[in-house]
Design a protein around this motif. Sequence first.
Motif, PDB file in Angstrom:
ATOM      1  N   LEU A   1     -72.413  45.324  40.475  1.00 52.95           N
ATOM      2  CA  LEU A   1     -71.204  44.519  40.377  1.00 52.95           C
ATOM      3  C   LEU A   1     -70.031  45.469  40.216  1.00 52.95           C
ATOM      4  O   LEU A   1     -69.967  46.232  39.250  1.00 52.95           O
ATOM      5  N   LEU A   2     -69.115  45.443  41.176  1.00 52.58           N
ATOM      6  CA  LEU A   2     -67.867  46.200  41.082  1.00 52.58           C
ATOM      7  C   LEU A   2     -66.807  45.243  40.557  1.00 52.58           C
ATOM      8  O   LEU A   2     -66.547  44.204  41.154  1.00 52.58           O
ATOM      9  N   LEU A   3     -66.192  45.619  39.440  1.00 44.55           N
ATOM     10  CA  LEU A   3     -65.348  44.685  38.694  1.00 44.55           C
ATOM     11  C   LEU A   3     -64.075  45.368  38.236  1.00 44.55           C
ATOM     12  O   LEU A   3     -64.123  46.453  37.653  1.00 44.55           O
ATOM     13  N   ALA A   4     -62.936  44.740  38.475  1.00 44.65           N
ATOM     14  CA  ALA A   4     -61.661  45.294  38.042  1.00 44.65           C
ATOM     15  C   ALA A   4     -61.557  45.278  36.529  1.00 44.65           C
ATOM     16  O   ALA A   4     -61.937  44.303  35.871  1.00 44.65           O
ATOM     17  N   GLY A   5     -61.040  46.382  35.971  1.00 46.44           N
ATOM     18  CA  GLY A   5     -60.845  46.463  34.528  1.00 46.44           C
ATOM     19  C   GLY A   5     -60.637  47.895  34.087  1.00 46.44           C
ATOM     20  O   GLY A   5     -61.163  48.819  34.687  1.00 46.44           O
ATOM     21  N   GLU A   6     -59.858  48.068  33.019  1.00 50.31           N
ATOM     22  CA  GLU A   6     -59.638  49.407  32.473  1.00 50.31           C
ATOM     23  C   GLU A   6     -60.902  49.925  31.804  1.00 50.31           C
ATOM     24  O   GLU A   6     -61.290  51.081  31.970  1.00 50.31           O
ATOM     25  N   THR A   7     -61.535  49.080  31.009  1.00 52.46           N
ATOM     26  CA  THR A   7     -62.768  49.405  30.307  1.00 52.46           C
ATOM     27  C   THR A   7     -63.705  48.213  30.436  1.00 52.46           C
ATOM     28  O   THR A   7     -63.300  47.128  30.878  1.00 52.46           O
ATOM     29  N   VAL A   8     -64.932  48.397  30.005  1.00 56.30           N
ATOM     30  CA  VAL A   8     -65.878  47.273  30.040  1.00 56.30           C
ATOM     31  C   VAL A   8     -65.384  46.145  29.147  1.00 56.30           C
ATOM     32  O   VAL A   8     -65.426  44.970  29.515  1.00 56.30           O
ATOM     33  N   THR A   9     -64.867  46.503  27.972  1.00 54.61           N
ATOM     34  CA  THR A   9     -64.369  45.475  27.060  1.00 54.61           C
ATOM     35  C   THR A   9     -63.188  44.729  27.663  1.00 54.61           C
ATOM     36  O   THR A   9     -63.133  43.490  27.612  1.00 54.61           O
ATOM     37  N   SER A  10     -62.234  45.444  28.237  1.00 51.82           N
ATOM     38  CA  SER A  10     -61.073  44.756  28.825  1.00 51.82           C
ATOM     39  C   SER A  10     -61.494  43.889  30.004  1.00 51.82           C
ATOM     40  O   SER A  10     -60.954  42.802  30.212  1.00 51.82           O
ATOM     41  N   ALA A  11     -62.480  44.347  30.779  1.00 55.24           N
ATOM     42  CA  ALA A  11     -62.955  43.554  31.912  1.00 55.24           C
ATOM     43  C   ALA A  11     -63.590  42.259  31.441  1.00 55.24           C
ATOM     44  O   ALA A  11     -63.445  41.204  32.076  1.00 55.24           O
ATOM     45  N   LEU A  12     -64.274  42.314  30.298  1.00 53.34           N
ATOM     46  CA  LEU A  12     -64.879  41.098  29.764  1.00 53.34           C
ATOM     47  C   LEU A  12     -63.816  40.152  29.229  1.00 53.34           C
ATOM     48  O   LEU A  12     -63.939  38.928  29.357  1.00 53.34           O
ATOM     49  N   MET A  13     -62.767  40.695  28.649  1.00 55.92           N
ATOM     50  CA  MET A  13     -61.686  39.845  28.158  1.00 55.92           C
ATOM     51  C   MET A  13     -60.919  39.198  29.316  1.00 55.92           C
ATOM     52  O   MET A  13     -60.554  38.022  29.264  1.00 55.92           O
ATOM     53  N   ASP A  14     -60.680  39.976  30.398  1.00 55.60           N
ATOM     54  CA  ASP A  14     -59.843  39.483  31.497  1.00 55.60           C
ATOM     55  C   ASP A  14     -60.625  38.681  32.532  1.00 55.60           C
ATOM     56  O   ASP A  14     -60.076  37.782  33.164  1.00 55.60           O
ATOM     57  N   ARG A  15     -61.882  39.049  32.774  1.00 55.34           N
ATOM     58  CA  ARG A  15     -62.765  38.337  33.709  1.00 55.34           C
ATOM     59  C   ARG A  15     -62.098  38.129  35.064  1.00 55.34           C
ATOM     60  O   ARG A  15     -61.922  37.015  35.549  1.00 55.34           O
ATOM     61  N   SER A  16     -61.735  39.237  35.675  1.00 55.10           N
ATOM     62  CA  SER A  16     -61.024  39.227  36.950  1.00 55.10           C
ATOM     63  C   SER A  16     -61.871  38.629  38.069  1.00 55.10           C
ATOM     64  O   SER A  16     -63.112  38.720  38.070  1.00 55.10           O
ATOM     65  N   ALA A  17     -61.183  38.067  39.054  1.00 52.22           N
ATOM     66  CA  ALA A  17     -61.853  37.595  40.274  1.00 52.22           C
ATOM     67  C   ALA A  17     -62.084  38.734  41.256  1.00 52.22           C
ATOM     68  O   ALA A  17     -62.759  38.536  42.278  1.00 52.22           O
ATOM     69  N   ASP A  18     -61.561  39.915  40.961  1.00 48.95           N
ATOM     70  CA  ASP A  18     -61.718  41.073  41.848  1.00 48.95           C
ATOM     71  C   ASP A  18     -63.112  41.665  41.627  1.00 48.95           C
ATOM     72  O   ASP A  18     -63.301  42.599  40.854  1.00 48.95           O
ATOM     73  N   ARG A  19     -64.077  41.096  42.319  1.00 49.95           N
ATOM     74  CA  ARG A  19     -65.477  41.485  42.148  1.00 49.95           C
ATOM     75  C   ARG A  19     -66.126  41.656  43.521  1.00 49.95           C
ATOM     76  O   ARG A  19     -65.869  40.873  44.440  1.00 49.95           O
ATOM     77  N   THR A  20     -66.960  42.663  43.629  1.00 53.14           N
ATOM     78  CA  THR A  20     -67.817  42.846  44.800  1.00 53.14           C
ATOM     79  C   THR A  20     -69.248  42.941  44.305  1.00 53.14           C
ATOM     80  O   THR A  20     -69.527  43.679  43.361  1.00 53.14           O
ATOM     81  N   VAL A  21     -70.149  42.192  44.936  1.00 51.00           N
ATOM     82  CA  VAL A  21     -71.528  42.093  44.485  1.00 51.00           C
ATOM     83  C   VAL A  21     -72.447  42.669  45.550  1.00 51.00           C
ATOM     84  O   VAL A  21     -72.374  42.275  46.720  1.00 51.00           O
ATOM     85  N   LEU A  22     -73.292  43.624  45.145  1.00 47.38           N
ATOM     86  CA  LEU A  22     -74.283  44.194  46.048  1.00 47.38           C
ATOM     87  C   LEU A  22     -75.672  43.892  45.520  1.00 47.38           C
ATOM     88  O   LEU A  22     -75.919  43.984  44.313  1.00 47.38           O
ATOM     89  N   ARG A  23     -76.556  43.541  46.423  1.00 50.16           N
ATOM     90  CA  ARG A  23     -77.954  43.346  46.071  1.00 50.16           C
ATOM     91  C   ARG A  23     -78.811  44.165  47.027  1.00 50.16           C
ATOM     92  O   ARG A  23     -78.659  44.070  48.248  1.00 50.16           O
ATOM     93  N   ALA A  24     -79.675  45.020  46.459  1.00 51.39           N
ATOM     94  CA  ALA A  24     -80.534  45.908  47.246  1.00 51.39           C
ATOM     95  C   ALA A  24     -79.716  46.748  48.218  1.00 51.39           C
ATOM     96  O   ALA A  24     -80.126  47.012  49.338  1.00 51.39           O
ATOM     97  N   GLY A  25     -78.508  47.172  47.774  1.00 47.37           N
ATOM     98  CA  GLY A  25     -77.677  48.054  48.581  1.00 47.37           C
ATOM     99  C   GLY A  25     -76.882  47.375  49.669  1.00 47.37           C
ATOM    100  O   GLY A  25     -76.314  48.047  50.528  1.00 47.37           O
ATOM    101  N   ARG A  26     -76.788  46.049  49.623  1.00 51.80           N
ATOM    102  CA  ARG A  26     -76.045  45.317  50.651  1.00 51.80           C
ATOM    103  C   ARG A  26     -75.039  44.390  49.977  1.00 51.80           C
ATOM    104  O   ARG A  26     -75.366  43.722  48.994  1.00 51.80           O
ATOM    105  N   VAL A  27     -73.805  44.340  50.494  1.00 53.68           N
ATOM    106  CA  VAL A  27     -72.789  43.449  49.937  1.00 53.68           C
ATOM    107  C   VAL A  27     -73.180  42.006  50.219  1.00 53.68           C
ATOM    108  O   VAL A  27     -73.401  41.619  51.369  1.00 53.68           O
ATOM    109  N   VAL A  28     -73.273  41.203  49.158  1.00 55.14           N
ATOM    110  CA  VAL A  28     -73.625  39.784  49.327  1.00 55.14           C
ATOM    111  C   VAL A  28     -72.491  38.858  48.906  1.00 55.14           C
ATOM    112  O   VAL A  28     -72.527  37.663  49.212  1.00 55.14           O
ATOM    113  N   ALA A  29     -71.482  39.394  48.207  1.00 49.74           N
ATOM    114  CA  ALA A  29     -70.340  38.571  47.814  1.00 49.74           C
ATOM    115  C   ALA A  29     -69.146  39.448  47.549  1.00 49.74           C
ATOM    116  O   ALA A  29     -69.290  40.613  47.150  1.00 49.74           O
ATOM    117  N   ASP A  30     -67.960  38.895  47.770  1.00 50.51           N
ATOM    118  CA  ASP A  30     -66.723  39.626  47.523  1.00 50.51           C
ATOM    119  C   ASP A  30     -65.635  38.618  47.190  1.00 50.51           C
ATOM    120  O   ASP A  30     -65.504  37.579  47.866  1.00 50.51           O
TER     121      ASP A  30
END
Length: 420
Positions: A386-415
Amino acid sequence: MTVRNVRPWGGPAVDLTLAGGVISKVFPTGAQSTGAKPTGPTDMTRGDGAQTDERPTDVVDGRGRLALPTFTDAHCHLDSNRVGLPFRPHTGGPGVWTMMLNDRAHWRDAEIGITERVTNLLGLQIAHGTTTVRSFAQVDTDAGLERLEAVLAAREAHRERATVQVVAFPQAGLLREEGSARVLEDALLAGADVIGGIDPCTLDRDPVRHLDIVFGLAEKFGRPVDIHLHEPGDLGLFSTDLIAERTLALGMQGQVLISHGYALFDDPTKVDGLLERLAEADIAMASVAPGGRSRLPVDELTAAGVRVGLGQDGQRDYWSPYGNGDMLDRTWQLAFTLGYRADALIEHAVAVATRGGRSIVDPQVTRLRNVEDRPGLAVGDAADLLLLAGETVTSALMDRSADRTVLRAGRVVADGLRLV
């Protein structure tokens, strides 16, 4: 596949090479173009020993985002959801049996069929960053195998995007209605992966007979066990002791999970013995981060060597109006309800929601070793990212951005919260 300029768990920027469904190389960002050596092995091989072709066929620009393992929903009821449908007032009453009867009275009346509801929710979970799911499917004398078949159909529809483990779940118990045990066995024959159970004392009022059926089927079919346990105090501890006793007697260490089990930790004077018993039998636990007084102490469980995961339970269904398919939201809820403020503990909540749950669905995955453990992004780990926008892991959890890219088994399945 190459993923450029990402920060694993918020650390320094790296480039990742993905091959054969795993992370095959990790470079400091830009090092590949300068000829610097990667960290870890320089090549990966398939299980048959043949060399894989590591020339990237595609490139994902991480844009400096965080790289995390994808989420594992370790406890959800895909067959119990109204996500995306018009809101309806809550009509359930107190207690598991009353709530079950309310669900039974309404689940067929939704605006769209159950297979479509289940498939849509699974797709929504994937789009938000979940690629491993353990879902219950209610099997009883009312539904028969209809709800199980819907979950199996959704798994097939998304087979390239997610790993889905299906639990045959006797929500109505095994002894209150004639034929319940037969339906549970039929579900295993129809393709369920795990045998479910529920409240052996308070619902079925005969823990020996209930567990005889559950563990008898486990022994017959060679399947894992997952038992919902809502029972309070000493009664819950009694059921837990019976579950541990059978787990050890059958040599099923690592194959049994207790879901919920919050009340087991209400008395601090009994926690140490309980943690030791769970660790001895290697019984895992799953939380859905409920509100209220009772909590599942995921940090104490991890420190004791107990595998623990996080799930979303039913979502906006006939049991509860909560839930939206986003494990990032549920991870925030876990950290909030446990009162976590320190970054290390908040990051641990993310670790539980990702690799912690993965080690439940797949016991071959290395469990979390301690609350500082941040695994899942080294050479040889699954390329489920999961590629996720955020300064840190904690800030990313607080902000929960929609800027996410999801890979499964090395292939992009969602963006961008949409399936690819």
